[in-house]
Design an enzyme around this catalytic site. Sequence first.
Site, short mmCIF file in Angstrom:
data_model
loop_
_atom_site.label_atom_id
_atom_site.label_comp_id
_atom_site.label_asym_id
_atom_site.label_seq_id
_atom_site.Cartn_x
_atom_site.Cartn_y
_atom_site.Cartn_z
N LYS A 36 65.29 29.95 68.17
CA LYS A 36 64.51 30.78 69.12
C LYS A 36 63.12 29.87 68.59
CE LYS A 36 62.72 32.22 73.20
NZ LYS A 36 63.19 31.67 74.43
N SER B 97 65.01 27.26 72.12
CA SER B 97 64.87 27.58 73.20
C SER B 97 63.48 28.01 72.76
CB SER B 97 65.38 28.58 73.60
OG SER B 97 64.62 29.22 75.00
#
Length: 371
Positions: A163, A233
Amino acid sequence: MTRRASVHRIAAAAPDDVSGIEAAIADGRIDPAGIVAIFGKTEGNGCVNDFARGFATQSLGLMLQRHMSAAEAHAVCLVMSGGTEGGMSPHWTVFERRGTDEAPPGAGPHGGALAIGRTRTPVLPFGDLGRVAEVDMVADGVRAAMADAGITDPADVHFVQIKCPLLTLQRIGEAEAKGETVVTRDTLKSMGLSRAASALGVAVALGEIGRDQISDDKIAANWSLWSGRASCSSGIELLDHEIVVLGTSPAWAGPLVIDHAVMADGIDVEPVRAALRRLGFAADGQLSPAERGRLVALLSKAEASHDGKIRGHRHTMLDDSDISATRHARAFVCGALAGLVGHAEIYVSGGAEHQGPDGGGPVAVIATRPG
């Protein structure tokens, strides 16, 4: 003491619905002290202003703090991927590890059992996002997460979930006030640049690409450079990188195994079928109900090919001014994979810059060992 990994896939009725995790903790199926990461597929647009990710992160963090200290809760990697377009089902994937007296299976066709490592990087300076400085930061982080898992050989790593941060106008303003430059003033584009640099960091750490092959001008530009095991992401809800390494180790115990595949495009399910077969599935067609019981988690990336074609046929994902191409790609790939495995509770993350070949993406399969 030997370590053992557990993975729990739990349905979510909303971005703040943590009741399924709470029930698993109450039943003793999850030991909260062993939670190292939670991946979430949350409904939302998956773009810069998708605050459902932050809502989910806050809800999970508050839930964790009911079972551990604030510092311990902060250490849990909360990787929220927004966007459940099409039939993709919102859900949590909880990764847990515990000490055990169980003997490890030792070396085998999959190098033993599932091993999990994690880390968080320092806060990324806004001027470094999408540049080689981010590549280097992520590469160091991946190595640290491998060490946390006790994995020494990069070949034993099957999936690296990251992330990563993005730019907002406020963050751009803060950087420029310090006399720094940013890689772009387009906040949506910053998501792709951050994913791209993070993916190349994974590739460097795993030896897939030499560090000398990467320069600022190649990030999100030279699609011949890619990792077959990176899943990145980006989100507004963090300023650092949360990194989770999934691999195999003969020193870990338990019934779980992992393998990976690389899709060449959004309908290339045959490499995934091959990975299922390596894990002992028949996979002659769609998985049977009995086989689906062994499939613990399916993790994937999705990307609209930059040439605007899929196997020679034109697609319009990049021409849609109303809906981001990442949203189209997520729904498309989830549908293809759902047809293979027989359900749509699949973690598909959009935006696969340098994550697999252009238009394709890596896939990880976590399952229980046959028998």
